[in-house]
Scaffold this motif. Sequence first.
Motif, PDB file in Angstrom:
ATOM      1  N   CYS A 433     -40.170  -0.800  71.949  1.00 16.36           N
ATOM      2  CA  CYS A 433     -41.212   0.280  72.295  1.00 16.36           C
ATOM      3  C   CYS A 433     -42.430   0.285  71.517  1.00 16.36           C
ATOM      4  O   CYS A 433     -43.174   0.948  71.568  1.00 16.36           O
ATOM      5  CB  CYS A 433     -40.560   1.542  72.425  1.00 16.36           C
ATOM      6  SG  CYS A 433     -39.198   1.927  73.513  1.00 16.36           S
ATOM      7  N   ASP A 434     -42.336  -1.068  70.486  1.00  9.62           N
ATOM      8  CA  ASP A 434     -43.697  -1.427  70.029  1.00  9.62           C
ATOM      9  C   ASP A 434     -43.881   0.162  69.032  1.00  9.62           C
ATOM     10  O   ASP A 434     -45.240   0.443  69.316  1.00  9.62           O
ATOM     11  CB  ASP A 434     -44.995  -1.528  70.753  1.00  9.62           C
ATOM     12  CG  ASP A 434     -46.076  -2.269  70.251  1.00  9.62           C
ATOM     13  OD1 ASP A 434     -45.731  -2.727  69.109  1.00  9.62           O
ATOM     14  OD2 ASP A 434     -47.050  -1.976  70.641  1.00  9.62           O
ATOM     15  N   GLN A 435     -43.106   0.495  68.134  1.00  8.69           N
ATOM     16  CA  GLN A 435     -43.446   1.390  67.224  1.00  8.69           C
ATOM     17  C   GLN A 435     -42.939   1.068  66.110  1.00  8.69           C
ATOM     18  O   GLN A 435     -41.930   1.307  65.407  1.00  8.69           O
ATOM     19  CB  GLN A 435     -42.539   2.687  67.708  1.00  8.69           C
ATOM     20  CG  GLN A 435     -42.516   3.468  68.908  1.00  8.69           C
ATOM     21  CD  GLN A 435     -43.974   4.075  69.101  1.00  8.69           C
ATOM     22  OE1 GLN A 435     -44.588   4.254  68.061  1.00  8.69           O
ATOM     23  NE2 GLN A 435     -44.467   4.411  70.219  1.00  8.69           N
ATOM     24  N   PRO A 436     -44.056   0.215  65.399  1.00  9.69           N
ATOM     25  CA  PRO A 436     -43.563  -0.403  64.047  1.00  9.69           C
ATOM     26  C   PRO A 436     -43.819   0.777  62.826  1.00  9.69           C
ATOM     27  O   PRO A 436     -42.802   0.707  61.898  1.00  9.69           O
ATOM     28  CB  PRO A 436     -44.963  -1.196  63.637  1.00  9.69           C
ATOM     29  CG  PRO A 436     -46.142  -0.780  64.586  1.00  9.69           C
ATOM     30  CD  PRO A 436     -45.236  -0.166  65.846  1.00  9.69           C
ATOM     31  N   ALA A 437     -44.507   1.954  63.148  1.00 17.44           N
ATOM     32  CA  ALA A 437     -44.338   2.783  61.967  1.00 17.44           C
ATOM     33  C   ALA A 437     -42.765   3.485  62.122  1.00 17.44           C
ATOM     34  O   ALA A 437     -42.322   3.668  60.777  1.00 17.44           O
ATOM     35  CB  ALA A 437     -45.146   3.897  62.147  1.00 17.44           C
ATOM     36  N   ALA A 438     -42.266   3.800  63.243  1.00 20.48           N
ATOM     37  CA  ALA A 438     -41.073   4.198  63.313  1.00 20.48           C
ATOM     38  C   ALA A 438     -39.913   3.224  62.905  1.00 20.48           C
ATOM     39  O   ALA A 438     -38.942   3.859  62.055  1.00 20.48           O
ATOM     40  CB  ALA A 438     -40.735   4.638  64.730  1.00 20.48           C
ATOM     41  N   LYS A 439     -40.271   1.905  63.165  1.00 24.41           N
ATOM     42  CA  LYS A 439     -39.077   1.191  62.539  1.00 24.41           C
ATOM     43  C   LYS A 439     -39.030   1.001  61.173  1.00 24.41           C
ATOM     44  O   LYS A 439     -38.145   0.846  60.543  1.00 24.41           O
ATOM     45  CB  LYS A 439     -39.616  -0.452  63.201  1.00 24.41           C
ATOM     46  CG  LYS A 439     -38.706  -1.478  62.730  1.00 24.41           C
ATOM     47  CD  LYS A 439     -39.260  -2.912  63.497  1.00 24.41           C
ATOM     48  CE  LYS A 439     -38.170  -4.110  63.023  1.00 24.41           C
ATOM     49  NZ  LYS A 439     -38.395  -5.178  63.847  1.00 24.41           N
ATOM     50  N   ALA A 440     -40.282   0.847  60.620  1.00 25.09           N
ATOM     51  CA  ALA A 440     -40.550   0.883  59.005  1.00 25.09           C
ATOM     52  C   ALA A 440     -39.710   2.166  58.428  1.00 25.09           C
ATOM     53  O   ALA A 440     -39.055   1.864  57.363  1.00 25.09           O
ATOM     54  CB  ALA A 440     -41.767   0.753  58.711  1.00 25.09           C
ATOM     55  N   LEU A 441     -40.055   3.217  59.256  1.00 30.09           N
ATOM     56  CA  LEU A 441     -39.483   4.609  58.504  1.00 30.09           C
ATOM     57  C   LEU A 441     -37.813   4.509  58.609  1.00 30.09           C
ATOM     58  O   LEU A 441     -37.209   4.669  57.564  1.00 30.09           O
ATOM     59  CB  LEU A 441     -40.041   5.725  59.337  1.00 30.09           C
ATOM     60  CG  LEU A 441     -39.231   7.187  58.849  1.00 30.09           C
ATOM     61  CD1 LEU A 441     -39.560   7.496  57.470  1.00 30.09           C
ATOM     62  CD2 LEU A 441     -39.733   8.227  60.018  1.00 30.09           C
ATOM     63  N   LEU A 442     -37.423   3.925  59.530  1.00 29.33           N
ATOM     64  CA  LEU A 442     -35.902   3.773  59.840  1.00 29.33           C
ATOM     65  C   LEU A 442     -35.215   2.994  58.944  1.00 29.33           C
ATOM     66  O   LEU A 442     -34.329   3.004  58.236  1.00 29.33           O
ATOM     67  CB  LEU A 442     -35.491   3.559  61.210  1.00 29.33           C
ATOM     68  CG  LEU A 442     -35.742   4.449  62.263  1.00 29.33           C
ATOM     69  CD1 LEU A 442     -35.759   3.791  63.775  1.00 29.33           C
ATOM     70  CD2 LEU A 442     -34.746   5.718  62.140  1.00 29.33           C
ATOM     71  N   ARG A 443     -36.006   1.909  58.645  1.00 31.01           N
ATOM     72  CA  ARG A 443     -35.593   0.924  57.627  1.00 31.01           C
ATOM     73  C   ARG A 443     -35.499   1.528  56.073  1.00 31.01           C
ATOM     74  O   ARG A 443     -34.888   1.131  55.253  1.00 31.01           O
ATOM     75  CB  ARG A 443     -36.313  -0.495  57.465  1.00 31.01           C
ATOM     76  CG  ARG A 443     -36.092  -1.052  58.674  1.00 31.01           C
ATOM     77  CD  ARG A 443     -36.757  -2.618  58.700  1.00 31.01           C
ATOM     78  NE  ARG A 443     -35.962  -3.432  59.633  1.00 31.01           N
ATOM     79  CZ  ARG A 443     -36.454  -5.095  59.670  1.00 31.01           C
ATOM     80  NH1 ARG A 443     -37.433  -5.383  58.707  1.00 31.01           N
ATOM     81  NH2 ARG A 443     -35.907  -5.772  60.642  1.00 31.01           N
ATOM     82  N   SER A 444     -36.315   2.331  55.977  1.00 31.04           N
ATOM     83  CA  SER A 444     -36.568   2.890  54.527  1.00 31.04           C
ATOM     84  C   SER A 444     -35.626   4.313  54.428  1.00 31.04           C
ATOM     85  O   SER A 444     -35.528   4.586  53.096  1.00 31.04           O
ATOM     86  CB  SER A 444     -37.969   3.587  54.491  1.00 31.04           C
ATOM     87  OG  SER A 444     -38.086   4.687  54.993  1.00 31.04           O
TER      88      SER A 444
END
Length: 445
Positions: A433-444
């Motif tokens: 869904c092209d949500q890089p900030a959400a992806k980065a947050l989940l990884r953190s």
Amino acid sequence: MGTLPAKPSLDQLRKRAKDLARAEAVKLSEAQFRIAREHGFPSWPKLQAYVRRVTEHGETLQHPYHQDVEYYAERALGLLASAEDETPGAREPFDRWDQPLTRDGARVVVAREHGFGSWKALREHVKSLVDSGEPFARAYRAVEARDPEALETLLGAFPGLVTARGTNGNDLLGMAGATCDERLSRVLLKHGADPSRGNVHGWTPVHQAAYSNLPHLLDLLLDAGAPVDVPARGDGGTPLVVALFWGHREAAEKLAAHSQAPGNLRVAAGLGDADLLDELLKPDGTLSPAAGEHRGFYRPHSGFPAWSPTDDPAEIRDEALAWAARNDRVDTLRTLAARGARLDADVYRGTALTWAAATGRVAAVRTLLDLGADVNHAGTFGGPNHGEGVTALHLATQSGHLDVIRVLAESGADLGARDGIWSSTPETWAEVCDQPAAKALLRSL
């Protein structure tokens, strides 16, 4: 650009071509070509075909405007869905063309409404639509391009465009609302567009403004005399209800200042109207008759699956909880839960928590979790090919609601939960869904 009246006459055009041929000492074919080009058509046969169709069908003609052939197949299915929901305007064309409520019947209806004898003929016409020169298609492209100057020019040359209808009865004013560009609506209203007119689903420009959460456009339409209590896509589907369905508080509050109809429990919950809520739902969980009335509207478009609302008190209470959640009505959530609403009920395409997460309602998410909602409950959401076995975290991630993601994670959300269709985690949803900030947050986390 020459002016073509709303009711063009082929005989007059032929006479004009003959007069031009004599006056200019050119062949008739050359004069016909010049006239066609003057009106924006690539050839005389294209102009003739257009005028014949308009003349034969008059104001009931639906003009094709979208260049994607499959668009019309989708509209046929949407029309069928509304007819099956017993939306009056959607059922009428099936009766008019004596067609059954089937996919093939809907395609025949769509073709006939556009002035073509068969589905195949409509498809062939659409394939060449971009080069056809047809005014409605050109006006639609001006709307899509958010070009009020081009639209103004076309309305001057083709005054009939302001009352013309496209596929499924959509007019240019309704389409303009979908662009979120109020300049287009102003141009159309100036030229006499009717702000109260709906399409075959009953969907008016006010519905569209509510759907898109455009309070300034609502002001413009209401000032022009647009009604607010017109239903669409089922009994009770007023613009207010459409706004509340999506959790569009700004539009809903604007509309509620003019009318709160229908005054059922889900409307009271979505608006956070404590007085109306007390009238409809007693402290012991007992419902008044009005609480579950006028709930025939349950989906804003046919991408949602069919459903039949019932008069089951539990269903009515639980549905209201989801409507309160998506509109961030925290006090109402507590009241409904205390009076019997079930926190994890999935009445129609989403629990209260998944709706709160999908719409980014942090306060509602916190409240529901405090009340005991299951942070990892997997249920339905949206269309049947989208939301099966999804959690609140999937939906918060899809829309990039970072604050909600944090709250869910702090409350024990399973970061590795997999949905029921794609078997994908929230992190995968963030990527797709092209949500890089959400992806980065989940990884953190």
